[in-house]
Design a protein around this motif. Structure first.
Motif, PDB file in Angstrom:
ATOM      1  N   ALA A  69       0.837  -1.207   0.000  1.00  0.00           N
ATOM      2  CA  ALA A  69       0.000   0.000   0.000  1.00  0.00           C
ATOM      3  C   ALA A  69       0.867   1.251   0.000  1.00  0.00           C
ATOM      4  N   VAL A  70       1.927   1.223   0.786  1.00  0.00           N
ATOM      5  CA  VAL A  70       2.846   2.362   0.830  1.00  0.00           C
ATOM      6  C   VAL A  70       3.628   2.473  -0.477  1.00  0.00           C
ATOM      7  N   ALA A  71       4.013   1.326  -1.049  1.00  0.00           N
ATOM      8  CA  ALA A  71       4.750   1.343  -2.313  1.00  0.00           C
ATOM      9  C   ALA A  71       3.949   2.046  -3.404  1.00  0.00           C
ATOM     10  N   ALA A  72       2.651   1.768  -3.469  1.00  0.00           N
ATOM     11  CA  ALA A  72       1.805   2.409  -4.475  1.00  0.00           C
ATOM     12  C   ALA A  72       1.744   3.917  -4.252  1.00  0.00           C
TER      13      ALA A  72
ATOM     14  N   GLN B   2      11.111  -1.744   2.786  1.00  0.00           N
ATOM     15  CA  GLN B   2      11.629  -0.526   2.153  1.00  0.00           C
ATOM     16  C   GLN B   2      11.124  -0.424   0.715  1.00  0.00           C
ATOM     17  N   LEU B   3       9.814  -0.303   0.571  1.00  0.00           N
ATOM     18  CA  LEU B   3       9.209  -0.187  -0.750  1.00  0.00           C
ATOM     19  C   LEU B   3       8.685   1.216  -0.973  1.00  0.00           C
TER      20      LEU B   3
ATOM     21  N   VAL C 272      11.755   3.885  -8.126  1.00  0.00           N
ATOM     22  CA  VAL C 272      10.310   3.719  -8.238  1.00  0.00           C
ATOM     23  C   VAL C 272       9.971   2.436  -8.993  1.00  0.00           C
ATOM     24  N   ASP C 273      10.778   2.089  -9.978  1.00  0.00           N
ATOM     25  CA  ASP C 273      10.485   0.913 -10.805  1.00  0.00           C
ATOM     26  C   ASP C 273      10.327  -0.353  -9.966  1.00  0.00           C
ATOM     27  N   TRP C 274      11.133  -0.492  -8.912  1.00  0.00           N
ATOM     28  CA  TRP C 274      11.036  -1.686  -8.081  1.00  0.00           C
ATOM     29  C   TRP C 274       9.731  -1.735  -7.302  1.00  0.00           C
ATOM     30  N   LYS C 275       9.164  -0.577  -7.020  1.00  0.00           N
ATOM     31  CA  LYS C 275       7.880  -0.574  -6.316  1.00  0.00           C
ATOM     32  C   LYS C 275       6.788  -1.152  -7.218  1.00  0.00           C
ATOM     33  N   TYR C 276       6.763  -0.707  -8.474  1.00  0.00           N
ATOM     34  CA  TYR C 276       5.796  -1.268  -9.412  1.00  0.00           C
ATOM     35  C   TYR C 276       6.074  -2.750  -9.661  1.00  0.00           C
TER      36      TYR C 276
END
Length: 388
Positions: free
Chosen positions: A315-318, A387-388, A365-369
């Motif tokens: 949720a935080v990553a998004a 750590q996202l 950011v790419d790793w979050k997606y």
């Protein structure tokens, strides 16, 4: 302050006080330490909002922290970033700190004293490839990106202990052997002055075993990343607000717009489209931030299980990924909306893009997606560190 409403009111008041000096602080960079602005932060009472109730604090949760941070960041994201690690360290103490350490440091925080960080190092192969050591009760090492350390009361320093495990040492800022520099020369977030911190035979009274943070499902990383997301969303909102003010007060319509019947810049149909689209994306970023914060409110500092921890992290990553993109977009789109004159140095409107661009690249950011897709498409959980 004990309630969400009181914290938001205090943050709103602080933000209003920070706005007049934001441009000057950005221009000064590391040449002038923003003591006055940081004193306002320290006196605001906001440093203690997440201290647990059992330790004498109000115990306010992520929703309050996210909104407080967003409000301050919209006024000056550099000042908002200074306590970013401070709030993480409050959580670390709550979960991993012993009674004596909690009593000592929470008393400091409740008195309006900040904890700075010295976690990152240069030259290693990865984030935990640390050269800093604690041996014989003494700390030695060199850190960079030491946000908040320069003007803090305490500094939390990551290091490798004598047993080879990761430890977190807490040392007074004014202890013998502690030096924090102002060698901070970046395009944005200038007033954070996140320079080099050097520790030479510094006595260590308080330290905790931080390796345990990676051995069980935990949410501390996600809560820290929520603050990061809130700063990005705040930058986006600040850029949008400045674009609105410039369009209403200073901008002239383009020749093409006049030929099409517009008499003011805000009547230009393309300006209206671009502004409406940008405003919608900023509001969407704010909504994702609220959703992530509420998810972490529900989960708490220590998740019930790995699946619950993953839900919070994602949720935080998004919120962080989208908020970072929108902040950079808003800082750039501002000039397309407002025209050539808005690029004049006297307005310093480019600080929004510079701040967003600098702060958003702290991690990719790419790793979050990637992790969001892996979860949705193949039920692959994200890394446990949050750590996202």
């Amino acid at each position: 302050m004990r309630t969400h409403a009181e914290a938001v009111a205090a943050a709103t008041e602080l933000a209003a006080a920070l706005v007049p000096g934001a441009v000057e602080r950005d221009r000064n960079g590391a040449d002038v330490i923003p003591y006055e602005a940081l004193a306002l932060l320290d006196r605001s009472g906001l440093l203690a909002i997440t201290v647990p109730v059992e330790d004498g604090g109000p115990g306010l949760g992520p929703s309050t922290l996210a909104e407080v941070t967003r409000l301050i960041a919209a006024a000056d994201p550099a000042i908002a970033q200074v306590p970013q690690a401070h709030y993480l360290l409050i959580d670390v103490l709550a979960v991993h700190g012993g009674a004596d350490l909690r009593k000592r440091l929470y008393a400091e925080v409740l008195a309006g004293r900040r904890i700075g960080n010295a976690l990152a190092e240069r030259g290693g192969k990865h984030a935990q490839d640390l050269k800093t050591r604690v041996a014989g009760g003494r700390l030695n090492g060199v850190k960079y990106y030491s946000t908040g350390a320069l003007t803090s009361a305490w500094i939390a320093v990551s290091a490798i202990g004598e047993d080879g495990r990761l430890v977190l040492a807490f040392v007074p800022r004014d202890a013998d052997g502690v030096e924090v520099g102002t060698d901070w020369d970046v395009i944005g977030q200038r007033a954070t002055i996140s320079g080099t911190a050097t520790f030479t035979d510094v006595p260590v009274e308080f330290a905790l075993d931080y390796s345990r943070a990676y051995e069980v499902p935990q949410q501390l990383g996600a809560r820290a990343q929520l603050v990061h997301a809130a700063i990005e969303v705040g930058i986006a909102g600040g850029a949008l607000a400045d674009a609105r003010a410039y369009l209403r007060e200073k901008a002239r319509p383009s020749t093409e717009a006049v030929r099409a019947g517009a008499t003011t810049a805000v009547e230009d149909p393309h300006v209206m489209y671009r502004y409406g689209r940008l405003a919608t994306r900023v509001r969407a970023a704010e909504a994702l931030l609220i959703d992530a914060a509420r998810t972490l409110d529900e989960i708490g500092r220590v998740p019930a299980d790995a699946g619950t921890a993953a839900r919070g992290s994602l949720a935080v990553a998004a919120a962080k990924a989208f908020g970072s993109e929108v902040a950079v977009e808003a800082g750039s789109e501002l000039f397309a909306l407002c025209g050539t004159s808005s690029a004049a140095a006297k307005y310093d409107l480019d600080r929004h893009w510079r701040n967003a661009r600098t702060h958003s690249v702290h991690d990719p950011v790419d790793w979050k997606y990637h992790h969001l897709a892996a979860w949705e498409l193949s039920d692959t959980p994200p890394p446990n560190h949050g750590q996202l």
